[in-house]
Structure formats: C-alpha cells, structure tokens
Design a protein around this motif. Structure first.
Motif, PDB file in Angstrom:
ATOM      1  N   ALA A  42     -40.408 -20.066   5.513  1.00  0.00           N
ATOM      2  CA  ALA A  42     -40.265 -19.852   6.956  1.00  0.00           C
ATOM      3  C   ALA A  42     -38.973 -20.459   7.487  1.00  0.00           C
ATOM      4  O   ALA A  42     -38.204 -19.799   8.195  1.00  0.00           O
ATOM      5  CB  ALA A  42     -41.473 -20.438   7.686  1.00  0.00           C
ATOM      6  N   ILE A  43     -38.710 -21.720   7.141  1.00  0.00           N
ATOM      7  CA  ILE A  43     -37.508 -22.348   7.707  1.00  0.00           C
ATOM      8  C   ILE A  43     -36.240 -21.723   7.133  1.00  0.00           C
ATOM      9  O   ILE A  43     -35.264 -21.492   7.859  1.00  0.00           O
ATOM     10  CB  ILE A  43     -37.510 -23.880   7.544  1.00  0.00           C
ATOM     11  N   LEU A  44     -36.232 -21.403   5.825  1.00  0.00           N
ATOM     12  CA  LEU A  44     -35.022 -20.832   5.230  1.00  0.00           C
ATOM     13  C   LEU A  44     -34.659 -19.495   5.869  1.00  0.00           C
ATOM     14  O   LEU A  44     -33.478 -19.156   6.009  1.00  0.00           O
ATOM     15  CB  LEU A  44     -35.198 -20.669   3.717  1.00  0.00           C
ATOM     16  N   ALA A  45     -35.663 -18.730   6.270  1.00  0.00           N
ATOM     17  CA  ALA A  45     -35.384 -17.436   6.901  1.00  0.00           C
ATOM     18  C   ALA A  45     -34.596 -17.614   8.194  1.00  0.00           C
ATOM     19  O   ALA A  45     -33.753 -16.778   8.540  1.00  0.00           O
ATOM     20  CB  ALA A  45     -36.695 -16.705   7.177  1.00  0.00           C
ATOM     21  N   HIS A  46     -34.844 -18.715   8.898  1.00  0.00           N
ATOM     22  CA  HIS A  46     -34.218 -18.896  10.210  1.00  0.00           C
ATOM     23  C   HIS A  46     -32.896 -19.659  10.157  1.00  0.00           C
ATOM     24  O   HIS A  46     -32.126 -19.610  11.118  1.00  0.00           O
ATOM     25  CB  HIS A  46     -35.202 -19.579  11.159  1.00  0.00           C
ATOM     26  N   ILE A  47     -32.641 -20.358   9.060  1.00  0.00           N
ATOM     27  CA  ILE A  47     -31.337 -21.031   8.950  1.00  0.00           C
ATOM     28  C   ILE A  47     -30.438 -20.305   7.953  1.00  0.00           C
ATOM     29  O   ILE A  47     -29.328 -20.746   7.684  1.00  0.00           O
ATOM     30  CB  ILE A  47     -31.489 -22.524   8.585  1.00  0.00           C
ATOM     31  N   HIS A  48     -30.910 -19.159   7.446  1.00  0.00           N
ATOM     32  CA  HIS A  48     -30.146 -18.396   6.461  1.00  0.00           C
ATOM     33  C   HIS A  48     -28.743 -18.068   6.981  1.00  0.00           C
ATOM     34  O   HIS A  48     -28.581 -17.528   8.077  1.00  0.00           O
ATOM     35  CB  HIS A  48     -30.886 -17.094   6.135  1.00  0.00           C
ATOM     36  N   ASN A  49     -27.752 -18.418   6.194  1.00  0.00           N
ATOM     37  CA  ASN A  49     -26.353 -18.079   6.478  1.00  0.00           C
ATOM     38  C   ASN A  49     -25.849 -18.669   7.799  1.00  0.00           C
ATOM     39  O   ASN A  49     -24.895 -18.158   8.380  1.00  0.00           O
ATOM     40  CB  ASN A  49     -26.161 -16.551   6.468  1.00  0.00           C
ATOM     41  N   ARG A  50     -26.477 -19.741   8.269  1.00  0.00           N
ATOM     42  CA  ARG A  50     -25.994 -20.420   9.474  1.00  0.00           C
ATOM     43  C   ARG A  50     -25.509 -21.814   9.085  1.00  0.00           C
ATOM     44  O   ARG A  50     -26.219 -22.542   8.387  1.00  0.00           O
ATOM     45  CB  ARG A  50     -27.108 -20.544  10.524  1.00  0.00           C
ATOM     46  N   PRO A  51     -24.316 -22.199   9.509  1.00  0.00           N
ATOM     47  CA  PRO A  51     -23.852 -23.563   9.228  1.00  0.00           C
ATOM     48  C   PRO A  51     -24.793 -24.570   9.883  1.00  0.00           C
ATOM     49  O   PRO A  51     -25.155 -24.429  11.047  1.00  0.00           O
ATOM     50  CB  PRO A  51     -22.451 -23.610   9.846  1.00  0.00           C
ATOM     51  N   LEU A  65     -29.811 -43.270  14.592  1.00  0.00           N
ATOM     52  CA  LEU A  65     -29.724 -41.812  14.519  1.00  0.00           C
ATOM     53  C   LEU A  65     -28.256 -41.420  14.609  1.00  0.00           C
ATOM     54  O   LEU A  65     -27.520 -41.959  15.441  1.00  0.00           O
ATOM     55  CB  LEU A  65     -30.485 -41.162  15.675  1.00  0.00           C
ATOM     56  N   PHE A  66     -27.816 -40.524  13.749  1.00  0.00           N
ATOM     57  CA  PHE A  66     -26.434 -40.058  13.878  1.00  0.00           C
ATOM     58  C   PHE A  66     -26.352 -38.580  13.539  1.00  0.00           C
ATOM     59  O   PHE A  66     -27.014 -38.078  12.646  1.00  0.00           O
ATOM     60  CB  PHE A  66     -25.456 -40.891  13.046  1.00  0.00           C
ATOM     61  N   PHE A  67     -25.529 -37.884  14.325  1.00  0.00           N
ATOM     62  CA  PHE A  67     -25.392 -36.423  14.251  1.00  0.00           C
ATOM     63  C   PHE A  67     -24.123 -36.091  13.491  1.00  0.00           C
ATOM     64  O   PHE A  67     -23.063 -36.642  13.770  1.00  0.00           O
ATOM     65  CB  PHE A  67     -25.319 -35.851  15.669  1.00  0.00           C
ATOM     66  N   THR A  68     -24.225 -35.213  12.520  1.00  0.00           N
ATOM     67  CA  THR A  68     -23.034 -34.859  11.742  1.00  0.00           C
ATOM     68  C   THR A  68     -22.982 -33.361  11.474  1.00  0.00           C
ATOM     69  O   THR A  68     -23.992 -32.738  11.152  1.00  0.00           O
ATOM     70  CB  THR A  68     -22.978 -35.632  10.409  1.00  0.00           C
ATOM     71  N   LYS A  69     -21.789 -32.812  11.635  1.00  0.00           N
ATOM     72  CA  LYS A  69     -21.562 -31.416  11.255  1.00  0.00           C
ATOM     73  C   LYS A  69     -20.879 -31.330   9.896  1.00  0.00           C
ATOM     74  O   LYS A  69     -20.914 -30.289   9.245  1.00  0.00           O
ATOM     75  CB  LYS A  69     -20.690 -30.710  12.312  1.00  0.00           C
ATOM     76  N   ASN A  70     -20.269 -32.419   9.460  1.00  0.00           N
ATOM     77  CA  ASN A  70     -19.552 -32.407   8.180  1.00  0.00           C
ATOM     78  C   ASN A  70     -20.538 -32.543   7.026  1.00  0.00           C
ATOM     79  O   ASN A  70     -21.588 -33.169   7.160  1.00  0.00           O
ATOM     80  CB  ASN A  70     -18.557 -33.570   8.118  1.00  0.00           C
ATOM     81  N   PRO A  71     -20.212 -31.987   5.841  1.00  0.00           N
ATOM     82  CA  PRO A  71     -21.068 -32.204   4.675  1.00  0.00           C
ATOM     83  C   PRO A  71     -21.192 -33.703   4.398  1.00  0.00           C
ATOM     84  O   PRO A  71     -20.188 -34.419   4.365  1.00  0.00           O
ATOM     85  CB  PRO A  71     -20.308 -31.488   3.544  1.00  0.00           C
ATOM     86  N   PRO A  72     -22.424 -34.205   4.226  1.00  0.00           N
ATOM     87  CA  PRO A  72     -22.598 -35.644   3.998  1.00  0.00           C
ATOM     88  C   PRO A  72     -21.907 -36.096   2.715  1.00  0.00           C
ATOM     89  O   PRO A  72     -21.736 -35.294   1.783  1.00  0.00           O
ATOM     90  CB  PRO A  72     -24.113 -35.801   3.870  1.00  0.00           C
ATOM     91  N   ASP A  89      -7.815 -24.285  17.144  1.00  0.00           N
ATOM     92  CA  ASP A  89      -6.818 -24.243  16.068  1.00  0.00           C
ATOM     93  C   ASP A  89      -7.248 -25.055  14.849  1.00  0.00           C
ATOM     94  O   ASP A  89      -6.431 -25.376  14.000  1.00  0.00           O
ATOM     95  CB  ASP A  89      -5.461 -24.763  16.599  1.00  0.00           C
ATOM     96  N   LYS A  90      -8.546 -25.382  14.765  1.00  0.00           N
ATOM     97  CA  LYS A  90      -8.986 -26.253  13.691  1.00  0.00           C
ATOM     98  C   LYS A  90     -10.199 -25.673  12.986  1.00  0.00           C
ATOM     99  O   LYS A  90     -11.136 -25.208  13.640  1.00  0.00           O
ATOM    100  CB  LYS A  90      -9.332 -27.636  14.285  1.00  0.00           C
ATOM    101  N   GLN A  91     -10.166 -25.695  11.651  1.00  0.00           N
ATOM    102  CA  GLN A  91     -11.311 -25.267  10.847  1.00  0.00           C
ATOM    103  C   GLN A  91     -11.938 -26.495  10.187  1.00  0.00           C
ATOM    104  O   GLN A  91     -11.265 -27.501   9.975  1.00  0.00           O
ATOM    105  CB  GLN A  91     -10.846 -24.293   9.753  1.00  0.00           C
ATOM    106  N   ALA A  92     -13.205 -26.391   9.864  1.00  0.00           N
ATOM    107  CA  ALA A  92     -13.875 -27.475   9.142  1.00  0.00           C
ATOM    108  C   ALA A  92     -14.980 -26.863   8.290  1.00  0.00           C
ATOM    109  O   ALA A  92     -15.411 -25.738   8.535  1.00  0.00           O
ATOM    110  CB  ALA A  92     -14.452 -28.490  10.117  1.00  0.00           C
ATOM    111  N   ARG A  93     -15.423 -27.621   7.289  1.00  0.00           N
ATOM    112  CA  ARG A  93     -16.483 -27.119   6.416  1.00  0.00           C
ATOM    113  C   ARG A  93     -17.841 -27.636   6.885  1.00  0.00           C
ATOM    114  O   ARG A  93     -17.959 -28.760   7.374  1.00  0.00           O
ATOM    115  CB  ARG A  93     -16.231 -27.524   4.961  1.00  0.00           C
TER     116      ARG A  93
END
Length: 291
Positions: A42-51, A65-72, A89-93
């Motif tokens: 169920a969860i994989l269906a909804h986060i599929h192909n989403r960063p 608690l800490f929020f991160t968008k970068n790969p840990p 003008d900036k990309q990130a992974r």
C-alpha cells in the motif's frame, strides 16, 4: 550483535529492534519495521517514483526530530536516488523508495515519509492536489470532517474527485487525482477554494495561518501544492506520542464526524476490509483536469 536480515536479496543491518519508540503504548522499533513490511504494497504504491523527504526521530517523538531531503549518510548504493530541482538554478539528489528492501532500510532509520505532489519524471508538474486541514484547539478532526465534506462537494462541482485520509497528527488530508498540471496552477486553484471555503463557512474555516484566529477553526492549508513542499505520505507512521498512521478513510466515516485516529495495529485489518481506499489516486482514469 546487529542482526543482518535479507530482504529481496539485499542484506540489511537492522538495529535496536527492542528499543521502545512510543512509550505511551510500549511500541518497539521491531514492531514498526513489522508494520512497514506488512503494509509495504500500500505505501509503496503511493510513494512510487516520488522523491522522499524524511522526518527522522531516532529516539522517539520526544527526542530530537530533524527533516532531511538529502540522502542520509550511509545510504546503500542500491537505493535509488534521483536529481530534482531544489531551487531555480540548483539541483540536488533525493532518495526514491521503490521496493521493499528500500522501504525497510528507510524505516530502520525511524522516519516519517513525506512526498511532493509530483513524480521524479516530471518535477513541478503535479498529478495530485492536496488540502491539509489543520484544526486549531479546541477544534479537532471532527471539525475537519465538516470542512472536508464542504470541499468534496465544491470539488465535485468542478468535476474533481476527492479522497480523504487522516494526517496521522491532529487533522486530515484531502487528495485529488489530476491530469498533469504545473504546480503553480494547482496552488492558485487550491488557494481559491480555501478562500471560498472561508467565505462559505466563516465560523469554521481559515485560509491563512493567522495564529490569533486559529482557536476553534480549521486552517485549510493549500500551500503544500507548491512544487517545493511535501505532505506526509499515505500509510506513513507519524512521530506522535502514540504510533498513529496517516490512514485513508471512507466518506461514510467522514460523514459520521468521528474522532478518526488509527494506530499501526489498525491498518492491516482496514486494508483487508476496504482494500486501498486511495487506490483511485493511482488510477489514471480518475485523474481530471483543473477547471
């Protein structure tokens, strides 16, 4: 010794499985990993192909608690990452959780899963719209139900289908499947409905997060449609005192205006009873254009 578990051919070191992360219920990290493993479809269906962005709470909701968008740090090479725009003008992974092994690896970090309204293939082009209904005490999810019903009717008038889930925190999320639309346009439309809702239900709805006006009202947060924003994913566990889950609900449950709160033990029985109530979000036939 750290136990090594094999998941779909990947070797994972799962740590501190006996650690109690939710003292109110005695819920351990091992129980949380079991929850994700058993609801993975169920969860994989909804986060599929989403960063994915992570809200990490390794010592439980009362710890840091800490929020991160970068790969840990230490992200395995086999976990998929994609390049996404972080600013003009900036990309990130960012990580994309695409299989059971990646899901269990991420869950072992003790995280909430947050995703944008767009996929990695088309950044900033939304395929769903979200309204985050956030009650100001003494208002609760019961008042959110009232607002959700108004929004459902208003969206239906524009030919759009809405689906509801608890936020897993205090409020509720409404999700609407869309034909791909620039996030900016979705944001404008969502804001217009929040403004309209405040005019229609002035004693109940706010479209701006004005703290002084919040008590007893529901803030209709439309801002999470902005391309850079994220929302708690369906079925994610939340960093709350009890192990509450962002849970899809039926419109009958919303109409009953109940105090809708669900914990990890509730989800498997609900999936068995209802299936995935948010399945229409990933059914392209349900996606409609903005008016």
């Amino acid at each position: 010794m750290t136990p090594i578990t094999e998941v779909e051919g990947r070797r994972l070191a799962l740590t501190n499985l006996d650690k109690v992360l939710h003292p109110a219920t005695g819920t351990t990290k091992g129980e949380i990993l079991h929850y994700y493993a058993t609801t993975a479809g169920a969860i994989l269906a909804h986060i599929h192909n989403r960063p994915v962005s992570f809200l990490r709470y390794p010592d439980g909701p009362d710890g840091q608690l800490f929020f991160t968008k970068n790969p840990p740090p230490g992200t395995p090479s086999w976990v998929r990452t994609v390049e996404v725009p972080r600013s003009e003008d900036k990309q990130a992974r960012q990580v994309v959780v695409q299989d059971l092994a990646s899901l269990v690896w991420a869950a072992n970090l003790v995280v909430e899963f947050h995703v944008p309204q767009w996929t990695a293939d088309e950044p900033n082009i939304a395929d769903r719209m979200v309204f985050d209904l956030d009650p100001g005490a003494p208002a609760t999810v019961v008042e959110c139900c009232e607002v959700a019903l108004w929004l459902r009717e208003r969206l239906a008038a524009d030919g759009l289908h809405a689906y509801a889930k608890t936020s897993g925190s205090k409020g509720m999320h409404l999700l609407v499947p869309l034909e791909p639309t620039p996030s900016e346009q979705v944001s404008e439309y969502a804001k217009s409905l929040a403004v309209e809702g405040e005019a229609a239900l002035p004693g109940l709805v706010l479209h701006r997060m004005t703290r002084a006006l919040r008590p007893g009202k529901v803030f209709v947060d439309h801002s999470q449609n902005a391309a850079r924003k994220t929302t708690a994913a369906p079925y994610t566990l939340r960093a709350r005192t009890e192990p509450t889950v962002s849970t899809p609900v039926t419109w009958e449950e919303v109409e009953a205006r109940q105090n809708l709160v669900f914990r990890i033990g509730d989800i498997a029985p609900r999936l068995e009873q209802y299936g995935d109530l948010l399945g229409p979000l990933i059914n392209l036939n349900r996606a409609k254009p903005l008016p």
